[in-house]
Write an enzyme that holds these catalytic residues in place. Structure first.
Site, short mmCIF file in Angstrom:
data_model
loop_
_atom_site.label_atom_id
_atom_site.label_comp_id
_atom_site.label_asym_id
_atom_site.label_seq_id
_atom_site.Cartn_x
_atom_site.Cartn_y
_atom_site.Cartn_z
N GLY A 135 2.39 30.22 -5.58
CA GLY A 135 3.19 31.27 -5.25
C GLY A 135 3.55 31.26 -3.68
O GLY A 135 2.62 31.19 -2.87
N MET A 136 4.73 31.03 -3.14
CA MET A 136 5.04 30.81 -1.87
C MET A 136 6.12 31.71 -1.46
O MET A 136 7.45 32.11 -2.25
CB MET A 136 5.62 29.34 -1.78
N CYS A 175 2.93 45.49 -8.16
CA CYS A 175 3.55 44.22 -8.09
C CYS A 175 2.64 43.10 -8.44
O CYS A 175 2.97 42.39 -9.48
CB CYS A 175 4.45 43.74 -6.84
N CYS A 230 8.65 45.41 0.75
CA CYS A 230 9.41 44.44 0.64
C CYS A 230 11.03 44.83 0.53
O CYS A 230 11.83 44.26 1.06
CB CYS A 230 9.10 43.07 -0.06
N VAL A 242 3.51 31.88 6.63
CA VAL A 242 2.40 30.67 6.99
C VAL A 242 1.36 30.58 6.01
O VAL A 242 0.84 29.59 5.90
CB VAL A 242 2.12 31.20 8.39
N ASP A 243 1.01 31.56 5.52
CA ASP A 243 -0.24 31.68 4.62
C ASP A 243 0.02 31.02 3.58
O ASP A 243 -0.80 30.15 3.08
CB ASP A 243 -0.67 33.21 4.11
#
Length: 353
Positions: free
Chosen positions: A8-9, A96, A195, A13-14
């Site tokens: 999952g992207m 989520c 978000c 940065v993580d």
């Protein structure tokens, strides 16, 4: 044959560093970015998806974008609004992970023949050598540990999920990103907001989604005496002092909310402290059941230090009695209990005594 991982992207940065670490460990990696909602006329994550795609191109791996807007709306946004209107203070990130992000990552991985899924969370997994149960462990970086928001992971999920950052600190992650040339992700500020409400104004968000459902009402003292007017039950959180707009000559705090009577109770600070709560909708990880009198350390908010407590099973939930009274325990938030670095399990706070 290389094991295949669907990562999952988010474009940050993580997840970028997670992709590089997995490749360095010999996995065949593909990136997955989810479209959760429409914001400002553009698909979310928009720029974030472009950033994730850029990292994948740089690393020479596939990148997929999946539209889960309908599921996200039904499973996260609507329950978030319902929870606020019912007087609770929800944690949509936990919901989520439980209902959408992690399940959908597994669904896509299963459909496409991946062996594992991975995320950029700061957490670790393990196996209990005695019971054989899969474990969720805290991340090494205590300031970034995200085990709290992952407590709903099931046994079968824990056996197939990878957390490449669990043994790293944030500084180490940034160093790896710098060396890898992930310039854009390094320059991005970390989001601290919900978000789907980037400006943080959740009341305006609820008013747009459910016009007219937030109604003014009465502030009351603990004995029921009316002492002022409020803007609407969802506009206040337990422990709030600012924004009350009532002058009492001494500090008063929000200590209770009652959507049935549309009242908000105000009292002095000592009324905020409680030693006991009930949590429901449990998910247990390191144990199959809560043993009466089980000792644990418990977090009732993501960023707090865990506090010593005793657990007692009750029907489908658990009663948690703290060694010392805790401030502003809040229904709708999650209580997550730990045995050292191991997550025992967690649930949603349904009642505070």
């Amino acid at each position: 044959m290389k094991k295949k991982v669907l990562l999952g992207m988010s474009g940050g940065v993580d997840s970028a560093v997670s992709a590089k670490i997995l490749l360095d460990r010999g996995y065949e990696v593909s990136g997955a970015t989810f479209v959760f909602f429409i914001s400002g006329g553009t698909e979310y994550p928009g720029q974030a998806a472009e950033d994730a795609a850029e990292v994948c191109a740089k690393l020479g791996i596939e990148h997929f974008i999946f539209d889960v807007r309908n599921d996200f709306s039904q499973r996260v946004i609507e329950p978030f609004i319902d929870s606020y209107l019912s007087g609770e203070t929800p944690n949509p990130c936990i919901d989520c992970n439980k209902t959408t992000k992690i399940p959908e990552l597994f669904n896509r991985a299963n459909e496409m023949g991946f062996d594992y899924v991975a995320t950029g969370h700061y957490a670790r997994t393990g196996i209990d050598s005695t019971s054989g149960r899969n474990l969720l462990l805290c991340g090494i970086d205590t300031k970034k540990d995200q085990s709290y928001v992952l407590y709903n992971l099931k046994q079968e999920e824990l056996g197939r999920i990878l957390f490449p950052l669990g043994d790293l600190t944030k500084d180490e992650v940034r160093s790896i990103a710098s060396q890898a040339g992930f310039t854009r992700t390094l320059e991005k500020a970390e989001s601290q907001d919900i978000c789907f409400i980037p400006d943080g104004d959740y009341i305006n968000f609820i008013n747009r989604k459910r016009p007219g459902e937030i109604k003014p009402g009465d502030f009351t003292a603990p004995d029921g005496t009316i002492i002022g007017r409020h803007k609407g039950v969802p506009c206040y959180t337990i422990g709030q002092r600012r924004g009350i707009a009532c002058a009492f000559g001494k500090p008063f705090y929000v200590t209770a909310k009652n959507p049935a009577t549309n009242t908000v109770t105000l009292a002095e600070e000592e009324a905020l402290f409680s030693s006991e709560l009930t949590a429901e909708r449990l998910n247990l990880i390191s144990v199959a059941a809560i043993v009466p009198g089980m000792r644990a350390s418990v977090k009732t908010r993501y960023s707090q230090i865990s506090k010593a407590a005793t657990l007692y099973p009750e029907d489908d939930g658990v009663i948690i009695i703290f060694d010392e009274p805790q401030r502003a325990l809040t229904t709708g938030q999650s209580a997550v209990f730990y045995d050292g670095e191991k997550v025992i399990g967690g649930g949603v706070i349904s009642r505070v005594r």
